[in-house]
Write a protein that holds these residues in place. Structure first.
Motif, short mmCIF file in Angstrom:
data_model
loop_
_atom_site.label_atom_id
_atom_site.label_comp_id
_atom_site.label_asym_id
_atom_site.label_seq_id
_atom_site.Cartn_x
_atom_site.Cartn_y
_atom_site.Cartn_z
N SER A 49 -90.72 25.11 -28.03
CA SER A 49 -91.46 24.41 -26.98
C SER A 49 -90.44 23.59 -26.20
O SER A 49 -89.32 23.37 -26.67
CB SER A 49 -92.52 23.48 -27.57
OG SER A 49 -91.92 22.37 -28.21
N LEU A 50 -90.80 23.14 -25.02
CA LEU A 50 -89.86 22.34 -24.23
C LEU A 50 -89.45 21.08 -24.98
O LEU A 50 -88.31 20.62 -24.87
CB LEU A 50 -90.48 21.97 -22.88
CG LEU A 50 -90.69 23.12 -21.89
CD1 LEU A 50 -91.31 22.60 -20.59
CD2 LEU A 50 -89.37 23.83 -21.58
N GLU A 51 -90.37 20.54 -25.76
CA GLU A 51 -90.06 19.32 -26.52
C GLU A 51 -89.00 19.57 -27.59
O GLU A 51 -88.31 18.65 -28.02
CB GLU A 51 -91.34 18.77 -27.15
CG GLU A 51 -92.33 18.16 -26.18
CD GLU A 51 -93.00 19.18 -25.25
OE1 GLU A 51 -93.39 18.80 -24.14
OE2 GLU A 51 -93.12 20.36 -25.67
N ASP A 52 -88.85 20.84 -28.03
CA ASP A 52 -87.87 21.17 -29.06
C ASP A 52 -86.44 21.05 -28.57
O ASP A 52 -85.50 21.07 -29.39
CB ASP A 52 -88.09 22.60 -29.58
CG ASP A 52 -89.32 22.72 -30.46
OD1 ASP A 52 -89.69 21.71 -31.09
OD2 ASP A 52 -89.90 23.82 -30.52
N LEU A 53 -86.24 20.92 -27.26
CA LEU A 53 -84.88 20.77 -26.75
C LEU A 53 -84.20 19.55 -27.36
O LEU A 53 -82.98 19.53 -27.54
CB LEU A 53 -84.91 20.66 -25.22
CG LEU A 53 -83.55 20.68 -24.52
CD1 LEU A 53 -82.80 21.98 -24.80
CD2 LEU A 53 -83.72 20.48 -23.02
N ALA A 54 -84.98 18.53 -27.71
CA ALA A 54 -84.43 17.31 -28.29
C ALA A 54 -83.75 17.56 -29.63
O ALA A 54 -82.99 16.71 -30.12
CB ALA A 54 -85.53 16.26 -28.44
N LYS A 55 -84.00 18.71 -30.26
CA LYS A 55 -83.36 19.04 -31.53
C LYS A 55 -81.90 19.46 -31.35
O LYS A 55 -81.11 19.46 -32.30
CB LYS A 55 -84.11 20.17 -32.22
CG LYS A 55 -85.56 19.87 -32.56
CD LYS A 55 -86.23 21.11 -33.15
CE LYS A 55 -87.70 20.86 -33.47
NZ LYS A 55 -88.37 22.09 -33.99
N PHE A 56 -81.52 19.82 -30.12
CA PHE A 56 -80.20 20.38 -29.87
C PHE A 56 -79.19 19.27 -29.57
O PHE A 56 -79.56 18.21 -29.06
CB PHE A 56 -80.26 21.38 -28.72
CG PHE A 56 -80.94 22.67 -29.09
CD1 PHE A 56 -80.20 23.81 -29.36
CD2 PHE A 56 -82.32 22.74 -29.19
CE1 PHE A 56 -80.81 25.00 -29.72
CE2 PHE A 56 -82.96 23.92 -29.56
CZ PHE A 56 -82.20 25.06 -29.82
#
Length: 429
Positions: A49-56
């Motif tokens: 999801s777009l919110e998963d970008l914060a994991k990178f």
């Protein structure tokens, strides 16, 4: 009310699909990101999801410099061969050493689309005759801006820097309606004209487009430039490593809105913790950019160093921002963060007692500075009581910025002027 986000609701699905495809192929295309993802124990599959970008993990400018040193000329993060690159730009940063940015034909087309959208948002039309008084060489605000104005249909006059007399000649003879420059140059050119007995308003400019440095959003600085030229100022914001202009200010809205469409994903993060900040009115943070469909130099979570405040939310839910400084420029005085541009705006508000020009003199390279902060301020032609003016400026800095300053008034015209970005600090000699 729509939850503020830098991604337009209608673009969310398309941006997600494009970015997922880019992340999926990135480790195979970029040795830099193959190593970085492995080091942080993450794979593209984590992006659901777009919110998963914060994991990178974040990417920083020093990392890109190291990448280019390890594999010149474009670096380990480059995902295209030089043979596929149609143009190379550069940013210098604080070291002065160029950081090369490669652009493929598709990348260049995306840049033109984004920059044209930004200038249309800022008020540019096909009827405008635009003097371009900014860099034209490696600077990303040069040739890509020309491409954008030509896409809009404006008449573009590529004068560049160091040629104020040619700018004046163009304004006298070509029916110029708009000036594109840094904020520093817009003020410099007005001073240049007044020193020669000319009133800038006689040229009848309808628009002034500024960018490349903080200043266009500083209230007193902006009011001064608008008063000098009799024309509204709108500003844009971009980044050499991502795109020349990604935010543009619609006239009268009080802030810049994201104009990068589906090509770039923007986050606002806390500069210290790196946590994502919701871009709602009053929020402050650092802009972070991720390429969505870049060929040559795709970047994931690139920390720009641009510090912004969300000034409001547009009717469609898109945040409006102002840039108030850069991390590279920030000074720390007894734990208080101070941006020289904020000092300039306080001083500019005292015009005509001051000219608005300032320079912070540092005993050694920052960011940490022991008080008092030494500030040189140009007195104006109507300075009045110099002792009282000095005290007033020192009190304003202490009250508004919470630091103790020692102000030294200097003669008008004695501080550095620049036709590009004005340097607001210097090391004492």
């Amino acid at each position: 009310m729509v939850t503020p986000s830098f991604v337009a609701p209608d673009d969310r699905d398309a941006v997600f699909d494009l970015l997922r495809a880019q992340l999926d192929g990135l480790p195979a295309r970029s040795a830099f990101y193959a190593e970085k993802f492995a080091e942080h124990g993450i794979t593209p599959a984590a992006f659901d999801s777009l919110e998963d970008l914060a994991k990178f993990p974040f990417t920083t400018k020093p990392m890109l410099r190291e990448s280019q040193s390890a594999r010149p000329p474009l670096g380990e993060h480059a995902a295209a061969e030089l043979a596929d690159v149609v143009r190379v730009h550069a940013s210098t940063g604080t070291t002065g050493r160029p950081s090369w940015v490669g652009v493929t034909r598709r990348d260049a087309a995306a840049w033109t689309e984004m920059v044209a959208r930004a200038f249309r948002t800022m008020g540019a039309t096909s009827d405008d005759v635009v003097v371009h008084a900014a860099g034209l060489t490696l600077f990303v605000g040069g040739l890509p801006v020309r491409d954008a104005f030509e896409r809009i249909g404006s008449t573009f006059i590529p004068i560049g820097t160091g040629a104020s007399e040619k700018v004046v000649q163009a304004m006298e003879t070509l029916g110029v309606t708009a000036l594109h420059s840094t904020p520093s140059y817009a003020r410099y050119l007005a001073e240049h004209l007044r020193a020669r007995g000319r009133d800038p308003r006689e040229f009848g400019l309808r628009r002034i487009f500024v960018g490349g440095e903080p200043g266009g959003g500083e209230p007193a600085f902006r009011e001064h430039v608008e008063r000098e030229w009799g024309a509204p100022v709108t500003e844009g914001l971009g980044n050499a490593d991502m795109a020349p202009v990604l935010f543009g200010e619609r006239p009268g809205t009080g802030g810049m809105r994201f104009t990068g469409g589906r090509h770039v994903l923007v986050e606002l993060v806390d500069p210290d913790s790196g946590a994502v900040v919701v871009p709602e009115t009053g929020a402050r943070g650092e802009l972070v950019y991720t390429s969505v469909d870049r060929e040559c130099c795709p970047l994931v979570r690139f920390r720009t160093g641009d510090r912004v405040v969300v000034t409001g939310v547009a009717d469609d839910g898109m945040p409006l921002i102002r840039c108030f400084g850069r991390t590279d420029d920030m000074l720390i005085v007894l734990g208080v963060n101070v941006f020289p541009s904020a000092i300039r705006d306080l001083v500019q508000a005292m015009h005509p007692r001051t000219t608005g020009a300032i320079q912070v003199v540092l005993p050694e390279a920052g960011p940490r500075v022991e008080p008092p902060l030494r500030v040189q301020v140009e007195r104006g032609e109507q300075a009045g009581d110099l002792a009282e003016l000095t005290t007033r400026i020192e009190e304003a800095i202490r009250t508004r910025l919470s630091v103790r300053a020692e102000v030294d008034l200097v003669p008008p015209g004695s501080l550095e002027r620049s036709e590009m970005k004005t340097r607001l600090t210097r090391i004492a000699s």
